[in-house]
Design an enzyme around this catalytic site. Structure first.
Site, short mmCIF file in Angstrom:
data_model
loop_
_atom_site.label_atom_id
_atom_site.label_comp_id
_atom_site.label_asym_id
_atom_site.label_seq_id
_atom_site.Cartn_x
_atom_site.Cartn_y
_atom_site.Cartn_z
N TRP A 101 0.86 -1.23 0.06
CA TRP A 101 0.02 0.16 -0.05
C TRP A 101 0.85 1.04 0.01
CZ3 TRP A 101 -4.01 -0.91 -2.40
CH2 TRP A 101 -4.60 -2.26 -2.12
N ASP A 172 -2.03 7.06 5.86
CA ASP A 172 -3.26 5.91 5.41
C ASP A 172 -3.64 4.98 6.54
OD1 ASP A 172 -4.69 4.20 4.33
OD2 ASP A 172 -3.17 3.41 2.71
N LYS A 196 -13.50 -1.46 5.95
CA LYS A 196 -12.91 -2.35 7.12
C LYS A 196 -13.67 -2.21 8.25
CE LYS A 196 -8.78 -2.03 4.10
NZ LYS A 196 -8.97 -3.44 3.49
N1 PMP Z 1 -4.63 1.44 1.97
C1 PMP Z 1 -4.68 0.36 2.46
C2 PMP Z 1 -3.89 0.15 3.91
C3 PMP Z 1 -5.55 -0.59 2.25
O1 PMP Z 1 -5.84 -1.90 2.98
C4 PMP Z 1 -6.21 -0.78 1.02
C5 PMP Z 1 -7.23 -1.53 0.63
N2 PMP Z 1 -7.34 -2.72 1.08
C6 PMP Z 1 -6.21 0.47 0.24
C7 PMP Z 1 -5.40 1.57 0.63
C8 PMP Z 1 -6.75 0.75 -1.06
O2 PMP Z 1 -8.12 1.09 -0.54
P1 PMP Z 1 -9.45 1.05 -1.58
O3 PMP Z 1 -9.58 -0.17 -2.17
O4 PMP Z 1 -10.57 1.92 -0.89
O5 PMP Z 1 -8.67 2.20 -2.69
#
Ligand code: PMP
Length: 363
Positions: A101, A172, A196
């Site tokens: 991420w 994030d 989540k």
């Molecule tokens: N950052 C983290 C820490 C994540 O776990 C996720 C998705 N699992 C994302 C960003 C991306 O999120 P999205 O699918 O809402 O764009």
């Protein structure tokens, strides 16, 4: 229907009382004679939902009066580029790389300026987060320090807030938001998808300090301008009304659980039990993350082989435990223990792990 024990990484398990409220609200929302999905986002009853969600979030996260709460579209991934596009503007930023991420966020940020990856656990397979300050002093003129508070894929989590020095701090918080007490005032920007710990997919929570709005590019398209969304109270275009309603109800549920101190203690206890089972398995189960970096939200582990992990996942599914397969990038097993995961699901997981280890589940 009997509900499965849902260890999915997101969208994930939601609290049954809130789901029951949602069922009722779909049929009739707040005595309006209309269902939640059928009312205008500009209805007074819905504006009250937005106001209440913001007030509850501000209370739970200890936000200050200088912090704006937005409910946006596009997922956390949109924030990967929208933030540097708005704030970096050819300048310099520092990123702590803890896995999938942050890699994705780094790649997007590079389009808009100079990115210093000041610390990375790539060499050890992203099994750790840095200790405070391990990244050393930031380059002169660094605009912000960026990190991912909980890496959903690697199963690593910061148990402290990084000190950004004179730079702004961007986090994030997609996979650990509202899972423990937080001193929200320390963050210039926090963002995360709500799917989540806080509701269904479809809403990105963005919390930013108002001073940043003056730094941003006013030439950007309106939908990508944070100041436009602030001015319109997240109702500039039609937002995901269902998701925002969910945030309001979820934050009320979190408050009813005793607030984030109580919720955080429960989450820590759930994770401690699963890690204890891994550690007591004589090496049958191996934890992925280094111990000080272990996540309370996503427990990543393995039986030591891809075949063994696949057999575990299949047998667990037959036993009513779902969502235990690790992310495709790293493989292995992953148990996500979000806010709504009941203790009974942890009990079921521990029983299954023990039975499986003893061979009861194998032929
Ligand atoms: N950052 C983290 C820490 C994540 O776990 C996720 C998705 N699992 C994302 C960003 C991306 O999120 P999205 O699918 O809402 O764009």
């Amino acid at each position: 229907m009997s509900r499965a024990h849902n260890f999915g990484a997101g969208p994930g398990v939601l609290p049954e009382p809130v789901l029951a409220e949602a069922q009722a609200a779909l049929w009739e929302f707040d005595d309006t004679g209309m269902g939640l999905l059928e009312i205008s986002h500009r209805a007074a009853a819905f504006e009250a939902v937005v106001a209440s969600a913001k007030a509850r979030l501000a209370e739970l996260m200890n936000l200050g009066p200088d912090q704006e709460i937005l409910f946006l579209h596009g997922g956390a991934r949109t924030q990967f580029f929208q933030l540097p596009m708005s704030l970096l503007r050819g300048g310099r930023a520092a990123y702590l790389d803890t896995g999938v991420w942050t890699e994705a966020a780094i790649e997007e940020a590079r389009r808009f300026g100079t990115v210093d990856v000041v610390w990375s656990s790539a060499a050890s397979g992203w099994d750790a987060v840095p200790r405070q300050g391990a990244w050393g002093p930031l380059e002169e003129g660094t605009k912000y320090l960026y990190y991912c508070a909980n890496n959903t894929v690697a199963g690593t989590e910061f148990d402290y807030v990084p000190d950004p020095g004179n730079a702004w701090l961007i986090a994030d918080i997609s996979s650990n938001l509202l899972s423990a007490p937080i001193d929200g005032r320390r963050f210039d920007v926090m963002f995360g998808g709500i799917q989540k710990n806080l509701g269904p997919a479809g809403v990105t929570l963005v919390i930013l300090k108002r001073h940043l709005l003056d730094e941003m590019d006013r030439e950007l398209p309106s939908m990508l301008r944070y100041d436009v969304h602030v001015k319109h109270n997240s109702l500039y275009n039609t937002p995901c009304t269902f998701g925002i309603w969910f945030v309001e109800r979820m934050t009320a549920w979190l408050q009813a659980q005793g607030g984030l101190v109580a919720v955080g203690e429960r989450n820590a206890a759930k994770a401690a039990r699963v890690y204890a089972a891994i550690d007591a398995s004589d090496g049958f189960y191996q934890g992925r993350a280094q111990v000080p970096s272990r996540s309370r939200m996503n427990v990543t582990f393995s039986t030591g082989s891809a075949e063994g992990d696949a057999a575990f996942v299949a047998a667990a599914r037959d036993a009513g435990l779902v969502g235990l397969k690790g992310h495709k990038r790293l493989g292995g097993l992953r148990a996500s223990l979000y806010n709504a995961l009941p203790d009974a699901s942890v009990d079921a997981l521990l029983t299954f792990m023990e039975d499986w280890r003893r061979g009861a589940g194998r032929h």
